[in-house]
Design an enzyme around this catalytic site. Structure first.
Site, PDB file in Angstrom:
ATOM      1  N   ARG A  31     -22.420 -21.414  33.923  1.00  0.00           N
ATOM      2  CA  ARG A  31     -20.642 -20.222  33.672  1.00  0.00           C
ATOM      3  C   ARG A  31     -20.694 -19.673  35.815  1.00  0.00           C
ATOM      4  NH1 ARG A  31     -18.798 -17.708  29.331  1.00  0.00           N
ATOM      5  NH2 ARG A  31     -20.496 -17.695  27.641  1.00  0.00           N
ATOM      6  N   ARG A  35     -15.082 -15.919  36.003  1.00  0.00           N
ATOM      7  CA  ARG A  35     -14.735 -14.309  36.322  1.00  0.00           C
ATOM      8  C   ARG A  35     -15.402 -14.102  37.575  1.00  0.00           C
ATOM      9  NH1 ARG A  35     -14.618 -10.409  32.619  1.00  0.00           N
ATOM     10  NH2 ARG A  35     -16.470 -11.170  31.460  1.00  0.00           N
ATOM     11  N   ARG A  44      -6.011 -17.835  36.841  1.00  0.00           N
ATOM     12  CA  ARG A  44      -6.000 -16.841  35.255  1.00  0.00           C
ATOM     13  C   ARG A  44      -5.559 -15.892  35.333  1.00  0.00           C
ATOM     14  NH1 ARG A  44     -10.044 -15.315  30.848  1.00  0.00           N
ATOM     15  NH2 ARG A  44      -8.248 -14.105  29.195  1.00  0.00           N
ATOM     16  N   ASP A  81     -14.874 -24.622  26.514  1.00  0.00           N
ATOM     17  CA  ASP A  81     -15.494 -23.788  25.691  1.00  0.00           C
ATOM     18  C   ASP A  81     -16.514 -24.439  24.273  1.00  0.00           C
ATOM     19  OD1 ASP A  81     -15.556 -20.232  25.784  1.00  0.00           O
ATOM     20  OD2 ASP A  81     -14.982 -20.825  23.395  1.00  0.00           O
ATOM     21  N   TYR A 156     -20.723 -18.396  15.561  1.00  0.00           N
ATOM     22  CA  TYR A 156     -19.496 -17.544  15.504  1.00  0.00           C
ATOM     23  C   TYR A 156     -18.076 -17.845  14.203  1.00  0.00           C
ATOM     24  CZ  TYR A 156     -20.935 -16.666  20.460  1.00  0.00           C
ATOM     25  OH  TYR A 156     -21.332 -16.703  21.302  1.00  0.00           O
TER      26      TYR A 156
END
Lengths: 352, 352
Positions: A31, A35, A44, A81, A156
């Site tokens: 990552r 962010r 974003r 992702d 998921y």
């Protein structure tokens, strides 16, 4: 490395993944694009949602390159992702603040509605992003692609998001292993296509994220982590024998060694809990290792971070070693801490 | 068991905890009293909130005895909660549907406001409940008390509830280990008092739940799991040398062996991920083990459950072994599955 010839290559990351021991171990961070970077947050905000960013080649490429410009890691990892795969298979996906949401599959769902032939078409933008990133990288920086391992993607798809106890997906696997095995098989085929298109587009190594490997019983780990990973690695090696595969079975604990011995992955990613001495004694004799600074240390920084980084490098740097975190960068991490890490990473290891 | 004499006692659980190998291994289940039982849900509806149930001796005793009446486990475990300790220390606590909520402590909080001398007074009802349970138990069923280990209780106190990445509590521990160490020390003292009052009231063994042991780096595991547990076990043994201590460092993975070797606990609780063969080869040579059926197997039942139970008993039953789950009973578990388990547990192991 037993049975392997260390290939010489200009890129430090690829040399290490092939088994070479370098005086300055290469590094990147899970990552590393994301962010915690203001330039990411700015883009974003403009782009709107996360999936659009992943599937717009110019945006995904830009975001992939942002941390490289700031910190000069030895590898860029494609901004993407693991849940793009179920989405491409036909499952509805959205992202809210508290994580991903999927319309959950169940034991009575019709698996034929999931079509792995749609992968190449649906995920072509990821390949285009890889092409663009390659143009922006200097000659010494490698490009890594990735996918979720079948078990983790299945969690998921069946839970509909993150889970605390995985009762739905494990319950299905216990009650009807044949049909659950068909889902895992389908995900293996889809993942092979997803990684293939990334490799064709130029990624030079791939990482398989098995983030929920630690949720399984030992038998489940054998059936749903080791076996599908081995099949996937065999299939990848048939197509792309030269591309190294990094396996990251997060939380594998007492089964890390077995994973290293049986899956055929070329490199093992270590989570935060793996003792460096164990990795050095029991894993590095087979394969290069990658990891495993606690992301909370990168968040809090200071002396504790510096000491832990130096210790990891001293212990694992004696063998083939890629410095990384034990899990992804936390969104609140100050970029200055990453800059300090980059300065440490620029130094060769002390001799001795 | 090296250095231990197996004491004879009427109660199968205590004989096993002392190191005896029984033809029929004893059993109990973590969270065996609770929401999966209709008689629990009925009482809970009348009583109102969860904390009231824990601190009303007649209710706590009744709920503790409910699963014993239905299924005849070899041990009752006192109905209580690990967060009663921070509450007794003065921290505000409530329970909502998605788990506990505490007013979080921070690095600048005044730790002197937490007073471990309040434990005995505040938690006296837990002792009274133990007294009442003892009156309701037949001679062959043991009563177990418990507490959270200092690290795990600290995670709730600092995060304010459950956490995904433990960034607040680990960040504090990294930035200011001296002051975080003072919190851990204080929790050690409080836990000693909490367990002491349970033992004085009649519990015959105690379990230390270190539910978040797996969240730590190896150094953190040494500092915040092993060291405080060892100090607590030493203090307990000075007061109550005959009371066995079961340590349950959930998620300890590669550090299970070290935990067994260094903490001084008498028995090791195994989480779902621990391979039975590892437990049998590496842990049972030191101490009896307890565990570790996947709670999802008890939830889904059937052949898969029966096979896994038989395998666990066959592998671990060759040494001193208490059958249990690898984590708590899930609230949706059908009581009939527990009844079937009880029937299996009534059978001695096949000889050979």
């Amino acid at each position: 490395m037993a049975g392997k010839t260390a290939r010489s290559s200009a890129k430090p990351l690829l040399r290490t993944l092939a088994g070479e021991v370098l005086a300055r171990p290469p590094w990147w961070l899970m990552r590393q694009a994301g962010r915690y970077l203001p330039e990411y947050r700015e883009l974003r905000t403009k782009a709107g949602d996360f999936i659009t960013m992943c599937l717009t080649p110019s945006l995904a490429a830009e975001v992939t390159l942002q941390p490289i410009r700031r910190f000069g890691m030895d590898a860029a990892i494609l901004f993407s992702d693991i849940l793009l795969v179920p989405r491409a298979l036909g499952q509805r996906l959205s992202f809210a603040n508290d994580g991903p949401a999927l319309e959950p599959l169940s034991e009575t769902s019709d698996l034929r509605r999931l079509n792995s032939e749609r992968i190449a078409g649906q995920l072509a933008p990821v390949g285009e992003a890889a092409n663009r990133v390659k143009e922006g990288l200097t000659a010494d920086i490698a490009l890594i692609g990735f996918a979720g391992a079948p078990w983790t993607v299945a969690t998921y798809m069946v839970e509909g998001g993150t889970s605390r106890d995985f009762r739905r997906v494990k319950g299905w696997a216990y009650r009807d292993p044949v049909r659950f095995g068909a889902l895992i098989e389908l995900l293996g085929a889809a993942t092979l296509e997803f990684l293939s298109l990334q490799i064709v587009a130029g990624v030079e190594a791939v990482q398989l994220f098995d983030s929920w490997a630690g949720a399984l019983s030992p038998q489940g780990f054998k059936d749903w982590v080791i076996a599908p990973t081995r099949r996937l690695v065999v299939a990848l090696k048939q197509r792309f024998p030269q591309v190294p595969v990094i396996g990251f079975p997060r939380g594998a604990g007492l089964l890390y060694e077995r994973y290293a011995a049986e899956t055929g992955v070329d490199v093992i990613g270590l989570d935060t809990a793996v003792p460096a001495k164990f990795a050095s004694d029991r894993l590095q004799c087979r394969v290069p290792v990658q990891g495993n600074l606690d992301p909370v240390l990168l968040l809090s920084g200071g002396d504790a971070m510096r000491r832990a980084v130096a210790e990891l490098r001293a212990t694992l740097g004696r063998g083939p070693y890629v410095f990384n975190l034990g899990h992804g960068v936390l969104p609140e991490t100050p970029p200055e801490h990453v800059a300090e890490l980059a300065r440490m990473m620029a130094e060769p290891l002390p001799i001795g």
